[in-house]
Design an enzyme around this catalytic site. Structure first.
Site, PDB file in Angstrom:
ATOM      1  N   GLY A 137      72.595   9.009   7.000  1.00  0.00           N
ATOM      2  CA  GLY A 137      72.698   9.250   8.436  1.00  0.00           C
ATOM      3  C   GLY A 137      71.417   9.761   9.065  1.00  0.00           C
ATOM      4  O   GLY A 137      70.306   9.444   8.630  1.00  0.00           O
ATOM      5  N   CYS A 138      71.586  10.588  10.086  1.00  0.00           N
ATOM      6  CA  CYS A 138      70.445  11.106  10.848  1.00  0.00           C
ATOM      7  C   CYS A 138      69.500  11.947   9.999  1.00  0.00           C
ATOM      8  O   CYS A 138      68.339  12.128  10.354  1.00  0.00           O
ATOM      9  CB  CYS A 138      70.943  11.948  12.019  1.00  0.00           C
ATOM     10  SG  CYS A 138      71.871  11.034  13.271  1.00  0.00           S
TER      11      CYS A 138
END
Length: 364
Positions: A152-153
């Site tokens: 993810g981020c």
């Protein structure tokens, strides 16, 4: 017989940074207008209309985003095949563009790169994106190639940590680090508030950096000093992708800003304590933004000033949340803005729930 001493671990220096984004820029006002005339508007309920209008009409910290689409009408074509093709078409292009810029800034040649690490969470390719980067940059056939997915981020820091480990193991002299996200290829809409807010926050882009074992006298020296990570699986469901109807559906909850701020503080304190430093010793903050509420939570928790987050806020306002690529854009802004010499803090957080941080030392 005397034992042969092993060579000392190599250092790690950021030697070049590159960023890339699609050419088409869309303001939040344009996004709202496109949503209201799309077929999706009538499929969603009145509460969803209110949420979208609230996020896109008020100051949410974002003014515009770059999206890998020819028209905003295209973003509402949401089906597995369309989204998969969008990722295949644009992820390799953006990744290679950012990588080429980083390579140019580093002053190195393609043949100098001994390893490439590519991260993404917005699409899946097999063979992975690393092969496309190898092909488009003309990297050596024997280059060590790694594809990291599902982080993810937060992915930029684990990506760079792997690069740092390869240098420390004397496995190579130069590592190419790339994070690319085509968030428009992970589009999903329903009446869940977190899903709707996600659709209003994310943009497309790629970032890249070269990590080298030795500095170059003619370039500004940015040395990687130390890093750490914090993984909290108990909070996995606070922020994650789930697969639904053959597509990625983003789960975003209200707990995220507080989680991000608390974990970012813990990671920061761990590394600063090892270096016998304090928050006030950090001159430049290179932080993943997440969104406006996350930045506000970071200001309260760390604590740092509005000015300290100026680079993160500027990137968020112009590009939106770029997921894993975001911190490369912030790092690029800090370098181009001639951020002061001294201690720099680089941090990312995201799905898992995970948080990572790295202490850098910047020369003049």
């Amino acid at each position: 017989m005397l034992a042969t001493a092993s060579p000392p671990p190599a250092g790690a220096y950021l030697r070049g940074v590159g960023i890339a984004a699609p050419p088409n820029r869309y303001t939040k006002a344009e996004c709202l207008a496109a949503f209201e005339k799309s077929g999706w508007f009538s499929r969603l309920d009145t509460r969803s209309h209110f949420i979208a209008r609230t996020v896109l009409q008020r100051d949410n910290g974002i003014e515009a985003r770059r999206l890998a689409i020819d028209s905003l009408d295209d973003v509402f074509s949401i089906d597995p095949n369309t989204l998969a093709q969008r990722f295949l078409r644009h992820a390799p292009t953006l990744a290679a563009e950012a990588a080429k810029k980083a390579l140019f800034e580093s002053g190195l040649e393609s043949a100098d790169i001994g390893a490439v690490v590519v991260s993404t969470c917005t699409g899946y390719l097999c063979p992975g994106l690393s092969g496309y980067v190898v092909e488009r940059l003309g990297l050596r056939a024997d280059v060590q190639a790694f594809d990291l997915v599902g982080q993810g981020c937060a992915a930029a820091l684990p990506n760079l940590q792997l690069g740092r480990a390869l240098l420390a193991a004397n496995a190579c002299e130069h590592v190419l680090s790339v994070c690319v996200e085509v968030c428009s290829a992970a589009m999903y809409l329903d009446n869940d508030p977190g899903v709707l807010i996600s659709a209003c926050l994310f943009g497309d882009g790629a970032g890249a950096a070269i990590l080298s074992c030795k500095p170059v006298a003619s370039q500004r020296q940015i040395e990687w000093i130390d890093s750490t990570s914090l993984i909290n699986p108990i909070e996995r469901k606070a922020l994650m992708f789930e697969s639904r109807d053959g597509m990625l559906r983003n789960v975003l909850t209200r707990a995220v800003p507080a989680l991000a701020a608390t974990d970012a503080h813990r990671v920061l304190e761990t590394v600063l304590r090892r270096a016998d430093l304090h928050t006030t010793d950090v001159s430049t903050w290179i932080m993943h933004a997440g969104g406006r509420d996350v930045l506000l939570a970071l200001e309260r928790e760390l604590p740092i000033s509005v000015h300290d987050l100026r680079y993160s806020k500027a990137i968020l306002r112009e590009y939106g949340n770029l997921s894993s690529a975001f911190v490369y854009f912030v790092l690029d802004a800090a370098l181009r803005g001639q951020a002061p010499a001294g201690w720099w803090w680089l941090s990312s957080f995201g799905a898992g729930f995970s948080c990572h941080g790295a202490l850098l030392r910047a020369g003049p």
